[in-house]
Motif scaffolding. Structure first.
Motif, PDB file in Angstrom:
ATOM      1  N   VAL A   1       0.835  -1.204   0.000  1.00  0.00           N
ATOM      2  CA  VAL A   1       0.000   0.000   0.000  1.00  0.00           C
ATOM      3  C   VAL A   1       0.870   1.255   0.000  1.00  0.00           C
ATOM      4  N   MET A   2       1.863   1.268   0.879  1.00  0.00           N
ATOM      5  CA  MET A   2       2.718   2.453   0.958  1.00  0.00           C
ATOM      6  C   MET A   2       3.595   2.610  -0.280  1.00  0.00           C
ATOM      7  N   ALA A   3       3.984   1.510  -0.913  1.00  0.00           N
ATOM      8  CA  ALA A   3       4.766   1.606  -2.142  1.00  0.00           C
ATOM      9  C   ALA A   3       3.951   2.283  -3.239  1.00  0.00           C
ATOM     10  N   TYR A   4       2.699   1.873  -3.389  1.00  0.00           N
ATOM     11  CA  TYR A   4       1.843   2.488  -4.405  1.00  0.00           C
ATOM     12  C   TYR A   4       1.519   3.940  -4.064  1.00  0.00           C
ATOM     13  N   VAL A   5       1.196   4.205  -2.823  1.00  0.00           N
ATOM     14  CA  VAL A   5       0.852   5.579  -2.426  1.00  0.00           C
ATOM     15  C   VAL A   5       2.062   6.498  -2.621  1.00  0.00           C
ATOM     16  N   THR A   6       3.221   6.050  -2.200  1.00  0.00           N
ATOM     17  CA  THR A   6       4.423   6.862  -2.346  1.00  0.00           C
ATOM     18  C   THR A   6       4.754   7.090  -3.813  1.00  0.00           C
ATOM     19  N   ALA A   7       4.613   6.051  -4.636  1.00  0.00           N
ATOM     20  CA  ALA A   7       4.916   6.186  -6.059  1.00  0.00           C
ATOM     21  C   ALA A   7       3.962   7.161  -6.743  1.00  0.00           C
ATOM     22  N   VAL A   8       2.688   7.060  -6.426  1.00  0.00           N
ATOM     23  CA  VAL A   8       1.711   7.977  -7.025  1.00  0.00           C
ATOM     24  C   VAL A   8       1.976   9.414  -6.573  1.00  0.00           C
ATOM     25  N   MET A   9       2.258   9.584  -5.288  1.00  0.00           N
ATOM     26  CA  MET A   9       2.545  10.936  -4.791  1.00  0.00           C
ATOM     27  C   MET A   9       3.814  11.509  -5.426  1.00  0.00           C
ATOM     28  N   LEU A  10       4.796  10.664  -5.706  1.00  0.00           N
ATOM     29  CA  LEU A  10       6.007  11.144  -6.371  1.00  0.00           C
ATOM     30  C   LEU A  10       5.702  11.601  -7.790  1.00  0.00           C
ATOM     31  N   LEU A  11       4.828  10.888  -8.482  1.00  0.00           N
ATOM     32  CA  LEU A  11       4.438  11.315  -9.824  1.00  0.00           C
ATOM     33  C   LEU A  11       3.653  12.631  -9.785  1.00  0.00           C
ATOM     34  N   VAL A  12       2.791  12.761  -8.801  1.00  0.00           N
ATOM     35  CA  VAL A  12       2.064  14.031  -8.632  1.00  0.00           C
ATOM     36  C   VAL A  12       3.046  15.153  -8.331  1.00  0.00           C
ATOM     37  N   LEU A  13       4.033  14.886  -7.484  1.00  0.00           N
ATOM     38  CA  LEU A  13       5.044  15.888  -7.158  1.00  0.00           C
ATOM     39  C   LEU A  13       5.841  16.287  -8.396  1.00  0.00           C
ATOM     40  N   CYS A  14       6.205  15.323  -9.218  1.00  0.00           N
ATOM     41  CA  CYS A  14       6.940  15.645 -10.449  1.00  0.00           C
ATOM     42  C   CYS A  14       6.112  16.532 -11.373  1.00  0.00           C
ATOM     43  N   THR A  15       4.822  16.229 -11.467  1.00  0.00           N
ATOM     44  CA  THR A  15       3.925  17.057 -12.273  1.00  0.00           C
ATOM     45  C   THR A  15       3.847  18.470 -11.704  1.00  0.00           C
ATOM     46  N   CYS A  16       3.738  18.576 -10.396  1.00  0.00           N
ATOM     47  CA  CYS A  16       3.688  19.899  -9.760  1.00  0.00           C
ATOM     48  C   CYS A  16       4.978  20.676 -10.002  1.00  0.00           C
ATOM     49  N   MET A  17       6.114  19.966  -9.977  1.00  0.00           N
ATOM     50  CA  MET A  17       7.388  20.639 -10.205  1.00  0.00           C
ATOM     51  C   MET A  17       7.481  21.179 -11.640  1.00  0.00           C
ATOM     52  N   VAL A  18       6.933  20.434 -12.594  1.00  0.00           N
ATOM     53  CA  VAL A  18       6.912  20.912 -13.980  1.00  0.00           C
ATOM     54  C   VAL A  18       6.091  22.196 -14.070  1.00  0.00           C
ATOM     55  N   PHE A  19       4.934  22.197 -13.415  1.00  0.00           N
ATOM     56  CA  PHE A  19       4.107  23.401 -13.439  1.00  0.00           C
ATOM     57  C   PHE A  19       4.772  24.555 -12.699  1.00  0.00           C
ATOM     58  N   LYS A  20       5.434  24.267 -11.590  1.00  0.00           N
ATOM     59  CA  LYS A  20       6.066  25.327 -10.801  1.00  0.00           C
ATOM     60  C   LYS A  20       7.230  25.962 -11.551  1.00  0.00           C
TER      61      LYS A  20
ATOM     62  N   GLY B   1       1.454  27.383  -9.380  1.00  0.00           N
ATOM     63  CA  GLY B   1       1.220  26.264  -8.480  1.00  0.00           C
ATOM     64  C   GLY B   1       2.252  26.095  -7.385  1.00  0.00           C
ATOM     65  N   GLU B   2       2.845  27.178  -6.950  1.00  0.00           N
ATOM     66  CA  GLU B   2       3.872  27.077  -5.910  1.00  0.00           C
ATOM     67  C   GLU B   2       3.307  26.537  -4.597  1.00  0.00           C
ATOM     68  N   ASP B   3       2.118  26.979  -4.218  1.00  0.00           N
ATOM     69  CA  ASP B   3       1.506  26.515  -2.966  1.00  0.00           C
ATOM     70  C   ASP B   3       1.135  25.034  -3.043  1.00  0.00           C
ATOM     71  N   VAL B   4       0.607  24.608  -4.181  1.00  0.00           N
ATOM     72  CA  VAL B   4       0.238  23.202  -4.353  1.00  0.00           C
ATOM     73  C   VAL B   4       1.494  22.337  -4.316  1.00  0.00           C
ATOM     74  N   THR B   5       2.558  22.793  -4.952  1.00  0.00           N
ATOM     75  CA  THR B   5       3.814  22.039  -4.953  1.00  0.00           C
ATOM     76  C   THR B   5       4.354  21.881  -3.541  1.00  0.00           C
ATOM     77  N   PHE B   6       4.245  22.917  -2.751  1.00  0.00           N
ATOM     78  CA  PHE B   6       4.709  22.846  -1.366  1.00  0.00           C
ATOM     79  C   PHE B   6       3.912  21.809  -0.586  1.00  0.00           C
ATOM     80  N   MET B   7       2.600  21.836  -0.725  1.00  0.00           N
ATOM     81  CA  MET B   7       1.754  20.886   0.005  1.00  0.00           C
ATOM     82  C   MET B   7       2.031  19.436  -0.439  1.00  0.00           C
ATOM     83  N   VAL B   8       2.161  19.232  -1.744  1.00  0.00           N
ATOM     84  CA  VAL B   8       2.404  17.888  -2.262  1.00  0.00           C
ATOM     85  C   VAL B   8       3.778  17.393  -1.823  1.00  0.00           C
ATOM     86  N   SER B   9       4.773  18.277  -1.832  1.00  0.00           N
ATOM     87  CA  SER B   9       6.120  17.852  -1.425  1.00  0.00           C
ATOM     88  C   SER B   9       6.155  17.480   0.058  1.00  0.00           C
TER      89      SER B   9
END
Length: 110
Positions: A11-30, A36-44
């Motif tokens: 469960v944690m492997a999948y959750v962590t992997a998905v959150m890392l992909l979301v974080l990478c997407t946020c970093m591209v937008f930032k 999306g600086e605030d969203v990137t901070f929260m996701v990180s």
């Protein structure tokens, strides 16, 4: 070893992997679109906390499965490499499943 040890790792492997992909997407937008600086901070921050939980569960599984240090290190680091945790999780399940049923582990073919 109990099946719950493997389940909480998975469960944690999948959750962590998905959150890392979301974080990478946020970093591209930032950094790419300057938004999306605030969203990137929260996701990180969320990914950081979840990664710590992942480390604890992976270490627990590794100590119960008696993995060598190199294998354990690779599994712990896979939560920091995009897409790696998905592939590593599948390999971990293949390696640990025989330990849950009480059978001897199957040697990996070269």
């Amino acid at each position: 070893m109990k099946r719950s040890v493997l389940t909480r790792y998975r469960v944690m492997a999948y959750v962590t992997a998905v959150m890392l992909l979301v974080l990478c997407t946020c970093m591209v937008f930032k950094y790419g679109f300057d938004t999306g600086e605030d969203v990137t901070f929260m996701v990180s921050q969320t990914h950081g906390v979840l990664y710590i939980i992942y480390l604890v569960f992976a270490f627990d599984l590794g100590s119960k499965a008696r993995w060598k240090f190199g294998k354990l290190l690779w599994i712990l680091l896979s939560g920091t490499i995009p897409f790696a945790a998905f592939f590593v999780e599948r390999q971990v399940v293949r390696d640990v499943e025989p330990l849950l049923t009480g059978a001897a582990p199957v040697a990996a073919e070269a």
